[in-house]
Design an enzyme around this catalytic site. Sequence first.
Site, PDB file in Angstrom:
ATOM      1  N   GLU A  90       0.817  -1.211   0.000  1.00  0.00           N
ATOM      2  CA  GLU A  90       0.000   0.000   0.000  1.00  0.00           C
ATOM      3  C   GLU A  90       0.851   1.261   0.000  1.00  0.00           C
ATOM      4  OE1 GLU A  90      -3.930  -1.369   2.605  1.00  0.00           O
ATOM      5  OE2 GLU A  90      -2.591   0.179   3.345  1.00  0.00           O
ATOM      6  N   CYS A 103       2.498   8.580   1.962  1.00  0.00           N
ATOM      7  CA  CYS A 103       2.852   7.647   3.027  1.00  0.00           C
ATOM      8  C   CYS A 103       3.411   6.396   2.363  1.00  0.00           C
ATOM      9  CB  CYS A 103       1.628   7.321   3.878  1.00  0.00           C
ATOM     10  SG  CYS A 103       1.993   6.247   5.284  1.00  0.00           S
ATOM     11  N   CYS A 110       4.147  -6.714   8.063  1.00  0.00           N
ATOM     12  CA  CYS A 110       4.801  -6.122   9.239  1.00  0.00           C
ATOM     13  C   CYS A 110       4.757  -7.114  10.396  1.00  0.00           C
ATOM     14  CB  CYS A 110       4.104  -4.823   9.639  1.00  0.00           C
ATOM     15  SG  CYS A 110       4.876  -3.979  11.047  1.00  0.00           S
ATOM     16  N   CYS A 114       1.568  -4.516  16.397  1.00  0.00           N
ATOM     17  CA  CYS A 114       0.792  -3.555  17.192  1.00  0.00           C
ATOM     18  C   CYS A 114      -0.679  -3.960  17.185  1.00  0.00           C
ATOM     19  CB  CYS A 114       0.974  -2.145  16.639  1.00  0.00           C
ATOM     20  SG  CYS A 114       2.680  -1.550  16.734  1.00  0.00           S
ATOM     21  N   CYS A 117      -3.383  -2.242  14.772  1.00  0.00           N
ATOM     22  CA  CYS A 117      -3.011  -1.913  13.394  1.00  0.00           C
ATOM     23  C   CYS A 117      -3.331  -3.029  12.403  1.00  0.00           C
ATOM     24  CB  CYS A 117      -1.512  -1.603  13.346  1.00  0.00           C
ATOM     25  SG  CYS A 117      -0.923  -1.091  11.719  1.00  0.00           S
ATOM     26  N   SER A 215       6.265   6.224  17.179  1.00  0.00           N
ATOM     27  CA  SER A 215       4.924   5.718  17.485  1.00  0.00           C
ATOM     28  C   SER A 215       4.897   5.326  18.959  1.00  0.00           C
ATOM     29  CB  SER A 215       4.599   4.509  16.594  1.00  0.00           C
ATOM     30  OG  SER A 215       4.512   4.899  15.241  1.00  0.00           O
ATOM     31  N   CYS A 336      -3.921   2.109   7.876  1.00  0.00           N
ATOM     32  CA  CYS A 336      -2.693   1.511   7.338  1.00  0.00           C
ATOM     33  C   CYS A 336      -2.834  -0.007   7.256  1.00  0.00           C
ATOM     34  CB  CYS A 336      -1.518   1.888   8.237  1.00  0.00           C
ATOM     35  SG  CYS A 336       0.065   1.306   7.632  1.00  0.00           S
TER      36      CYS A 336
END
Length: 349
Positions: A90, A103, A110, A114, A117, A215, A336
């Site tokens: 993305e 972005c 990932c 988190c 997310c 973050s 995201c």
Amino acid sequence: MKNLLGISLEELTGEFVALGQTPYRAKQLYSWIYQKNVLDFDAMTDVSKAFRATLKESYTLALPSVYREQTASDGTIKLLLEMEDGAKVETVLMPYNYGNAICVSSEVGCSMGCAFCASGLHKKERNLTPAEMMGQLLVMNAILAKRGERVTHIVVMGTGEPFDNYDFVLSFLKAANSPFGLSIGARHITVSTCGLPEGIRRYGKEGFQFNLAISLHAPSQEKRASIMPIARAYDIETLFAAVKDYEQSAGRRVTFEYILLSGLNDSFEDADALAALIHRYELCSYVNLIPYNEVKEKPFRRTPKEKIKAFADRLMKKGVPTTIRKEFGGDIDAACGQLRAKVLKEERP
């Protein structure tokens, strides 16, 4: 074949000198790619035919393809791009009144995990190359060119942890920032990390004027560790010590990104604890509050607007400069990793 997009001018110069070319060749190629928007070696008319033949034989300037595109009513553009190996990534264009910010994702998937997310719904498969990161920007530029615009700001804040892909990310940013490249100002470039102390310290010693965002998302070790696994490896005190070192070596302040999650980290007590933490380390940092884009696979809910404003006011009364991030893409898969997760679910039931 090696893709030459996104690699730093220094690396490209070394590549060409090893082929017996002069350093000027690298600047010449940079000019064609980034200033004249030419990605066809044959169209680079002031490059000798012999060297063009070498370039075509050994190198490529291939861009990722647009697999899916979404445009929101506010002008936000989200692209799901497909890389040469089929990996999907993305990238998002956010239109501000001061310019167009992209972005950029730094990894395929990932592994930071988190809890809030969508990016973490699919684990990291591999790092993105400088060419694949630059490809995100150049594809977006091609879309913007139709209305006479271009990308003016970069945030490496998409899927992935940039400091887990440190060298490739820095190569891409050097190319974007170079006066022979895209010439995007260093103050218009931000890298966001979930908090890798070694990466933060290394970044602070680079000598660039790029921005750094952390973050954070919680003011205490207990709360942060409950939603961000990275905090179990590097506690909040270790993180803030690294941020202090960064501010001293880089001479630049850090932005703390703080997603407000209803009932979890959005009370006045949380605001007071956050302010106290920043003041204890005598940081020049400021806080950017982020309204949460809800992800249906996650249990978290967004904090109401009036409470976000009250939280911001509380921080500012405590002497902490605070902003509330403008929201984008409310009528598309804005969070995201959300679009990628949706498409992968469709394709891999």
